[in-house]
Scaffold this motif. Structure first.
Motif, mmCIF file in Angstrom:
data_model
loop_
_atom_site.group_PDB
_atom_site.id
_atom_site.type_symbol
_atom_site.label_atom_id
_atom_site.label_comp_id
_atom_site.label_asym_id
_atom_site.label_seq_id
_atom_site.Cartn_x
_atom_site.Cartn_y
_atom_site.Cartn_z
ATOM 1 N N TYR A 68 0.807 -1.216 0.000
ATOM 2 C CA TYR A 68 0.000 0.000 0.000
ATOM 3 C C TYR A 68 0.850 1.279 0.000
ATOM 4 C CZ TYR A 68 -3.563 -3.444 0.979
ATOM 5 O OH TYR A 68 -4.370 -4.547 0.898
ATOM 6 N N TRP A 69 1.676 1.467 1.022
ATOM 7 C CA TRP A 69 2.480 2.694 1.130
ATOM 8 C C TRP A 69 3.373 2.877 -0.097
ATOM 9 C CZ3 TRP A 69 2.396 6.745 4.439
ATOM 10 C CH2 TRP A 69 3.507 7.580 4.477
ATOM 11 N N ASP A 70 4.111 1.841 -0.452
ATOM 12 C CA ASP A 70 5.021 1.956 -1.600
ATOM 13 C C ASP A 70 4.250 2.107 -2.907
ATOM 14 O OD1 ASP A 70 7.119 1.752 0.179
ATOM 15 O OD2 ASP A 70 7.602 -0.324 -0.332
ATOM 16 N N PHE A 86 -2.708 6.793 1.857
ATOM 17 C CA PHE A 86 -2.389 5.468 2.379
ATOM 18 C C PHE A 86 -3.620 4.819 3.012
ATOM 19 C CE2 PHE A 86 -0.651 3.223 6.302
ATOM 20 C CZ PHE A 86 -0.245 2.070 5.645
ATOM 21 N N ASP A 87 -4.319 5.561 3.869
ATOM 22 C CA ASP A 87 -5.499 5.007 4.522
ATOM 23 C C ASP A 87 -6.558 4.616 3.490
ATOM 24 O OD1 ASP A 87 -6.818 4.780 7.409
ATOM 25 O OD2 ASP A 87 -8.345 5.534 6.021
ATOM 26 N N ASN A 91 -8.126 0.860 2.554
ATOM 27 C CA ASN A 91 -9.572 0.693 2.672
ATOM 28 C C ASN A 91 -10.255 0.400 1.337
ATOM 29 O OD1 ASN A 91 -12.380 2.633 3.625
ATOM 30 N ND2 ASN A 91 -11.773 0.760 4.651
ATOM 31 N N SER A 92 -9.754 0.986 0.241
ATOM 32 C CA SER A 92 -10.454 0.883 -1.043
ATOM 33 C C SER A 92 -9.572 0.461 -2.210
ATOM 34 C CB SER A 92 -11.103 2.226 -1.384
ATOM 35 O OG SER A 92 -12.057 2.589 -0.417
ATOM 36 N N VAL A 160 -9.381 10.747 9.583
ATOM 37 C CA VAL A 160 -8.215 10.751 8.697
ATOM 38 C C VAL A 160 -7.953 12.163 8.189
ATOM 39 C CG1 VAL A 160 -7.333 9.990 6.439
ATOM 40 C CG2 VAL A 160 -8.332 8.321 8.026
ATOM 41 N N VAL A 161 -9.006 12.868 7.772
ATOM 42 C CA VAL A 161 -8.849 14.246 7.293
ATOM 43 C C VAL A 161 -8.286 15.126 8.406
ATOM 44 C CG1 VAL A 161 -10.129 16.299 6.530
ATOM 45 C CG2 VAL A 161 -10.558 14.093 5.445
#
Length: 169
Positions: A68-70, A86-87, A91-92, A160-161
């Protein structure tokens, strides 16, 4: 930014929680946000419930970074935007998360993060984190499971926001 992965992972795991196997959740058996299917793909073999229950942040961290991050190039994003995307990727899906970002900054929505997208992210003059959160929430509201999970998804996106906005400040 590169130094934000650990912070972003800790924030993400607060939302993902521990072990669950909710009958209405299409992801099925999940721990720390990792579905049984994703974990089996990562480790290359089938796993049982005992293995899923034994997952820890230290065990799943490398998987989150690689898958995910990379993929969303978290190391190359501004503070806050890295965590928000990232989040959303967790999630999606990374492709959808990238398309939302591309829509926000006005580049082709191909689901891949390349130099044009990154340049547009850094040049963006508005509140990118807030705009991104609105696009994400709009998508989630259209999902068939909104009635079951919508309250939690709405809270997650708002948090998250907020956290991403604080990181960016």
């Amino acid at each position: 930014m590169k130094e934000n992965f650990d912070l972003a992972l800790r924030a993400l795991l607060k939302h993902e929680g521990g072990f669950s196997n909710h009958p209405a959740d299409p992801g099925g058996m999940t721990n720390l946000g990792v579905t049984k299917t994703v974990w089996e793909e990562w480790v290359g073999h089938e796993v049982d419930e005992k293995t899923m229950r034994a997952l820890t942040p230290e065990i799943v961290g490398p998987m989150y970074k690689a898958k995910y991050w990379d993929k969303i190039k978290g190391d190359d994003r501004p503070d806050g935007v890295d965590y928000a995307v990232f989040d959303a990727a967790v999630n999606s899906g990374p492709g959808r998360a990238a398309k939302w970002l591309q829509a926000c900054v006005g580049v082709e929505q191909d689901g891949g993060i390349g130099p044009k997208t990154l340049q547009a992210v850094f040049a963006f003059g508005g509140d990118l984190v807030d705009d991104y959160g609105k696009r994400r929430l709009s998508f989630l509201m259209d999902l068939p499971h909104w009635a079951t999970f919508g309250k939690g998804w709405n809270r997650r996106v708002a948090e998250v926001v907020s956290v991403a906005g604080n990181m960016a400040a």
